[in-house]
Design an enzyme around this catalytic site. Structure first.
Site: not given
Length: 435
Positions: A106-108, A141
């Site tokens: 999700f950190k994309d 991350t």
């Protein structure tokens, strides 16, 4: 967009300053001086908008005139070029898959948006000094930041990660990109990595010699794009006739749920947020006792959540005016062990034929726990924050065989690992940065 420090509301800066400074000089975190309310008309008809259109509307309201709308539209279309689909599991339970970006996490969303914002601002100024991006990671991350900044001119990224506490695929994403990406294996915990990064930002001598900025979720440019997928999720639910939603969020550094709460403050209708943690339970203990007592982080299967002192919690408190009683009405917290996590992975597979990473499994457990005491009609959406292939050691043979390995993971296998090793001593880290 004007932002202030959570430690001093009189200390205000522009959006551009906040992006490049990452941390205020008083060691607080930047927050918007005003949280805009999206129009009722937009919320009511949000199901008629595409994901990029939703992202642009949200970003325009937050960022204001700092970036012209046409430029912001182009940045968003380049950064958010993958979907965040809701996958229904049954009539009242669904999963929001946030792992369809290049690093499979999700950190994309945050890393790609932030890298484009930094690149945009860098082009508008005459400063030729190399931009040094420092980031501490407990797992996902670092990979997202590495791929977000890979090859971006005028930048150099240094990623600190705890030795032996990231999965093999996560480590490959950190150490096998080369170019402008450097990896530092720290003989300590994620909290140690984060402490080194924070100390670097608060070191006047170092900041005179290097142009430092952060890519952690402490940077406001990471937080803003994470609001996008909450609005997009609600739009998808509206198309199915669902209007009441509970979001369950795997929580480590509390940036993800912080973005959801920011979206709520902007007008997103959310019945409740569930903060699901592993045994690193500083926030659940605080919500139960009223005492905020950070502890050293403990290693678990859900390694990206192994955070003993979550940085973004001060932002969440700030969103609620430090009114704990008001905050408790909107956040319910749950804590789970590795044994619970394994049981949840089995349950999701046996019940729905769905394979979830350990972080996702913990969020699923929170939805089950909340529904046991709140059986009324609503849809539970738990966030899936990473592709299960990143955690091969977690799964038993049957599930492991069923996981499709994406092409970008296969490509990493042929690349050479490039990393350096350091302890937790700040002077040694500083000397390395300056060497």
């Amino acid at each position: 967009m004007i932002l202030y420090s959570t430690n001093n509301k009189n200390l205000s800066v522009s959006f551009k300053e906040a992006v490049f400074n990452s941390l205020p000089i008083d060691k607080g975190l930047y927050m918007p001086s005003e949280i805009p309310s999206l129009s009722d008309n937009f919320i009511q008809y949000i199901d008629q908008y595409t994901f990029p259109e939703i992202a642009l509307e949200v970003a325009k309201n937050l960022i204001g005139n700092d970036i012209p709308a046409a430029d912001l539209k182009a940045l968003i279309e380049e950064a958010i070029n993958f979907d965040a689909p809701i996958v229904p599991l049954d009539e009242r339970t669904a999963v929001l898959e946030l792992f369809h970006g290049p690093s499979l996490a999700f950190k994309d969303f945050g890393a790609r948006f932030m890298s484009r914002i930094m690149g945009y601002f860098a082009q508008t100024e005459n400063n030729t000094k190399l931009l040094d991006v420092l980031v501490a990671t407990s797992g996902d991350t670092g990979g997202a930041v590495a791929l977000g900044f890979l090859g971006v001119e005028g930048t150099r990224v240094t990623i600190l990660y705890p030795k032996g506490k990231v999965s093999p695929i996560q480590e490959q994403q950190l150490t096998r990109n080369g170019q402008n990406i450097r990896a530092l294996e720290i003989d300590g915990t994620f909290d140690d990595c984060q402490a080194l990064v924070k100390e670097a930002f608060n070191d006047p001598e170092l900041n005179q010699q290097l142009r430092l900025t952060s890519a952690n979720s402490i940077n406001i440019a990471r937080l803003i794009p994470q609001t996008f997928y909450y609005f997009h999720a609600y739009a998808q639910l509206l198309r199915k006739g669902v209007k009441e939603v509970v979001f369950a969020v795997p929580s480590g550094n509390f940036g993800n749920i912080g973005a959801g709460l920011l979206a709520y403050k902007m007008g997103l209708p959310v019945k409740q947020f569930l903060a699901a943690t592993n045994v690193n339970d500083t926030v659940p203990r605080f919500l139960n006792s009223g005492k905020y007592e950070p502890r050293p982080s403990i290693t678990t299967l859900s390694n990206a959540m192994d955070v003993g002192n979550p940085s973004n919690w001060v932002r969440i408190l700030d969103l609620f005016g430090n009114d704990t009683s008001s905050l408790k009405k909107k956040i319910t917290a749950y804590t789970y062990t590795d044994e619970d996590t394994q049981e949840a992975i089995d349950q999701l597979y046996n019940r729905y034929n769905y394979i979830a990473c350990p972080h996702t499994a913990i969020a699923y457990l929170a939805t089950e726990a909340y529904r046991a005491h709140h059986p009324e009609s609503y849809t539970s959406v738990f966030l899936s924050t990473a592709h299960p292939c990143k955690f091969p050691d977690v799964f038993r043979d049957e599930k492991l065989a069923a996981i499709a390995i994406p092409e970008q993971v296969k490509a990493l296998a042929d690349k050479v690992s490039q990393k350096e090793r350091l302890g937790t001593d700040y002077p040694a880290f500083k000397a390395w940065l300056l060497s």
